[in-house]
Design an enzyme around this catalytic site. Sequence first.
Site, PDB file in Angstrom:
ATOM      1  CD  GLU A  40      -2.989   0.966   2.689  1.00 39.60           C
ATOM      2  OE1 GLU A  40      -4.027   1.599   2.727  1.00 39.60           O
ATOM      3  OE2 GLU A  40      -2.529   0.294   3.896  1.00 39.60           O
ATOM      4  CE  LYS A 115      -7.882   0.771   3.289  1.00 39.14           C
ATOM      5  NZ  LYS A 115      -7.032   1.011   3.382  1.00 39.14           N
ATOM      6  CB  CYS A 157      -4.382  -1.959   4.607  1.00 33.00           C
ATOM      7  SG  CYS A 157      -3.262  -1.608   6.009  1.00 33.00           S
TER       8      CYS A 157
END
Length: 281
Positions: A40, A115, A157
Amino acid sequence: MSLAVIQMATGAEVAHNLARARQLLEQAAEAGARLAVLPENFAAMGRDDLPSLGRAEAMGEGPILPWLKQAARDLRLWIVAGTLPLPPDDCPQGKPNACSLLIDEQGQRVARYDKLHLFDADVADSRGRYRESDDYAAGSQVVVADTPLGRLGMSVCYDLRFAELYTALRAAGAELISVPSAFTAVTGEAHWTALIRARAIETQCYVLAAAQGGEHPGGRITHGHSSIVDPWGRLLCEQPSGEAALLAERDAIEQAAIRQRMLVQRHRRFSVPCLGTEPLE
């Protein structure tokens, strides 16, 4: 054919970060990798102007996307480009998404994952407060794409904390799952390894967890411990901190045997809320 995860300690200077990422991708390719996952925020961390950088990329005026496509072509490598702050394809001036791109060995974009879960949390570290939603818009689609090494489900994440996403990825045919990340040192120490192993075990997928691992501008420290986890939950490789290119092989025969011996997908009693690329409500 090998899988690779890249661990970095990204700073604020884009050119320097891209040069380091290129060196690590070269190491992976030379060792036999066909698919590599960058962490990321691989191109920049600790900057206040990331959204404007992303808009420049979307307008064809930035260095990151051309670099990414060239690296894939030069190295004959499929690359999961960690995350970039890119606005929606249909609205170049819109609020950016934390966007993970899948690029094939010809330098063509195969898939885009925005995301879904944004990191808005209070953490007992030197920064204390994280509000990703101040700068980014949440995505709305589950993304799975075919690669030469298997069908890849994409995540990022903080997504790791939401098991239903991974259930949806498995239901959509995922065999591999990418998780580019920048876990804080505090939350990573507590939960990182437990989460990536759990996601591998429950989906019976290989989890490619490429992390930031070091100190960044502003005093932020990330946990590192990039890993590749197999469908039985075993850590095939791990890097506690610092930069590295880690490789492991996918054993498709063993993965199929694990899925056949333990039919968790068939035994599920609850329906999956979202599949494939259908927008979420």
